[in-house]
Design a protein around this motif. Sequence first.
Motif, PDB file in Angstrom:
ATOM      1  N   LEU A 196      40.241  92.472   1.774  1.00  0.00           N
ATOM      2  CA  LEU A 196      41.412  93.348   1.636  1.00  0.00           C
ATOM      3  C   LEU A 196      42.169  93.451   2.962  1.00  0.00           C
ATOM      4  O   LEU A 196      43.409  93.414   2.992  1.00  0.00           O
ATOM      5  N   LEU A 197      41.413  93.523   4.054  1.00  0.00           N
ATOM      6  CA  LEU A 197      42.056  93.605   5.375  1.00  0.00           C
ATOM      7  C   LEU A 197      42.835  92.319   5.681  1.00  0.00           C
ATOM      8  O   LEU A 197      43.963  92.373   6.194  1.00  0.00           O
ATOM      9  N   ASN A 198      42.261  91.157   5.331  1.00  0.00           N
ATOM     10  CA  ASN A 198      42.978  89.892   5.545  1.00  0.00           C
ATOM     11  C   ASN A 198      44.275  89.865   4.737  1.00  0.00           C
ATOM     12  O   ASN A 198      45.325  89.436   5.234  1.00  0.00           O
ATOM     13  N   SER A 199      44.196  90.321   3.493  1.00  0.00           N
ATOM     14  CA  SER A 199      45.410  90.367   2.657  1.00  0.00           C
ATOM     15  C   SER A 199      46.442  91.299   3.263  1.00  0.00           C
ATOM     16  O   SER A 199      47.640  90.998   3.275  1.00  0.00           O
ATOM     17  N   ASP A 251      46.759  92.117   6.445  1.00  0.00           N
ATOM     18  CA  ASP A 251      47.322  91.502   7.657  1.00  0.00           C
ATOM     19  C   ASP A 251      48.346  90.414   7.308  1.00  0.00           C
ATOM     20  O   ASP A 251      49.360  90.264   7.995  1.00  0.00           O
ATOM     21  N   ASN A 252      48.097  89.652   6.246  1.00  0.00           N
ATOM     22  CA  ASN A 252      49.098  88.671   5.793  1.00  0.00           C
ATOM     23  C   ASN A 252      50.379  89.374   5.349  1.00  0.00           C
ATOM     24  O   ASN A 252      51.490  88.934   5.661  1.00  0.00           O
ATOM     25  N   TYR A 253      50.206  90.464   4.615  1.00  0.00           N
ATOM     26  CA  TYR A 253      51.343  91.257   4.137  1.00  0.00           C
ATOM     27  C   TYR A 253      52.168  91.757   5.329  1.00  0.00           C
ATOM     28  O   TYR A 253      53.394  91.622   5.362  1.00  0.00           O
ATOM     29  N   ILE A 254      51.464  92.296   6.335  1.00  0.00           N
ATOM     30  CA  ILE A 254      52.123  92.822   7.539  1.00  0.00           C
ATOM     31  C   ILE A 254      52.911  91.727   8.245  1.00  0.00           C
ATOM     32  O   ILE A 254      54.049  91.914   8.668  1.00  0.00           O
ATOM     33  N   SER A 255      52.280  90.561   8.341  1.00  0.00           N
ATOM     34  CA  SER A 255      52.924  89.439   9.022  1.00  0.00           C
ATOM     35  C   SER A 255      54.174  88.982   8.261  1.00  0.00           C
ATOM     36  O   SER A 255      55.228  88.739   8.851  1.00  0.00           O
ATOM     37  N   ASN A 256      54.068  88.902   6.928  1.00  0.00           N
ATOM     38  CA  ASN A 256      55.225  88.493   6.118  1.00  0.00           C
ATOM     39  C   ASN A 256      56.369  89.490   6.205  1.00  0.00           C
ATOM     40  O   ASN A 256      57.538  89.126   6.091  1.00  0.00           O
ATOM     41  N   LYS A 257      56.038  90.764   6.388  1.00  0.00           N
ATOM     42  CA  LYS A 257      57.067  91.806   6.453  1.00  0.00           C
ATOM     43  C   LYS A 257      57.546  92.065   7.885  1.00  0.00           C
ATOM     44  O   LYS A 257      58.343  92.983   8.112  1.00  0.00           O
ATOM     45  N   ASN A 258      57.006  91.292   8.828  1.00  0.00           N
ATOM     46  CA  ASN A 258      57.419  91.409  10.237  1.00  0.00           C
ATOM     47  C   ASN A 258      57.076  92.740  10.896  1.00  0.00           C
ATOM     48  O   ASN A 258      57.771  93.175  11.818  1.00  0.00           O
ATOM     49  N   TYR A 259      56.042  93.393  10.420  1.00  0.00           N
ATOM     50  CA  TYR A 259      55.585  94.605  11.113  1.00  0.00           C
ATOM     51  C   TYR A 259      54.928  94.213  12.429  1.00  0.00           C
ATOM     52  O   TYR A 259      54.263  93.183  12.516  1.00  0.00           O
ATOM     53  N   SER A 260      55.107  95.051  13.468  1.00  0.00           N
ATOM     54  CA  SER A 260      54.493  94.742  14.757  1.00  0.00           C
ATOM     55  C   SER A 260      53.061  95.278  14.832  1.00  0.00           C
ATOM     56  O   SER A 260      52.274  94.816  15.654  1.00  0.00           O
ATOM     57  N   ASN A 261      52.724  96.251  13.980  1.00  0.00           N
ATOM     58  CA  ASN A 261      51.340  96.734  13.972  1.00  0.00           C
ATOM     59  C   ASN A 261      50.983  97.339  12.614  1.00  0.00           C
ATOM     60  O   ASN A 261      51.855  97.610  11.789  1.00  0.00           O
ATOM     61  N   ARG A 262      49.675  97.538  12.412  1.00  0.00           N
ATOM     62  CA  ARG A 262      49.197  98.042  11.127  1.00  0.00           C
ATOM     63  C   ARG A 262      49.657  99.473  10.864  1.00  0.00           C
ATOM     64  O   ARG A 262      49.938  99.841   9.724  1.00  0.00           O
ATOM     65  N   SER A 263      49.725 100.291  11.916  1.00  0.00           N
ATOM     66  CA  SER A 263      50.061 101.706  11.727  1.00  0.00           C
ATOM     67  C   SER A 263      51.429 101.873  11.070  1.00  0.00           C
ATOM     68  O   SER A 263      51.602 102.671  10.147  1.00  0.00           O
ATOM     69  N   GLU A 264      52.406 101.111  11.553  1.00  0.00           N
ATOM     70  CA  GLU A 264      53.757 101.245  11.004  1.00  0.00           C
ATOM     71  C   GLU A 264      53.768 100.825   9.530  1.00  0.00           C
ATOM     72  O   GLU A 264      54.440 101.438   8.699  1.00  0.00           O
TER      73      GLU A 264
END
Length: 136
Positions: free
Chosen positions: A13-16, A18-31
């Motif tokens: 779930l964490l890998n998914s 992190d992929n989601y975050i990367s695709n959405k251009n978030y700079s960190n998980r918190s945001e």
Amino acid sequence: MMQRFSISLDTGLLNSFDNYISNKNYSNRSEAVRDLIRQSLIKEEWERDKMVMGVITVVYDHHQPKLQEKITAIQHDASCHIISATHVHMNHDNCLEVIIVKDLADSVANLSASLSAIRGIRDCQLIMTSTGKEIG
Ligand code: NI
């Protein structure tokens, strides 16, 4: 005030995420987590028929007889509070109307559905957002 808390997730779930975050251009998980929480709270405001804000966009051909009058009449007769309606002449044929509404969620959704059901409307969309009171 910011507060910290930790979340336990299984690796898959964490890998998914992190992929989601990367695709959405978030700079960190918190945001990303903050945005997901706000989206869930807004969805719940709409489901619980709370006071919300909606933005309705309508695209139509103003040459079609009576169409513009119908769009205006529905807004005048609507039970919900229309804050503004902006009309843009996009090109020779098409007009865009952007209607900003603040009211109970069901009333806003009903107005959008009434506009959407008018024959001849080319596109009608409702952006469901919040008054901001419940999302911090
Ligand atoms: Ni126009």
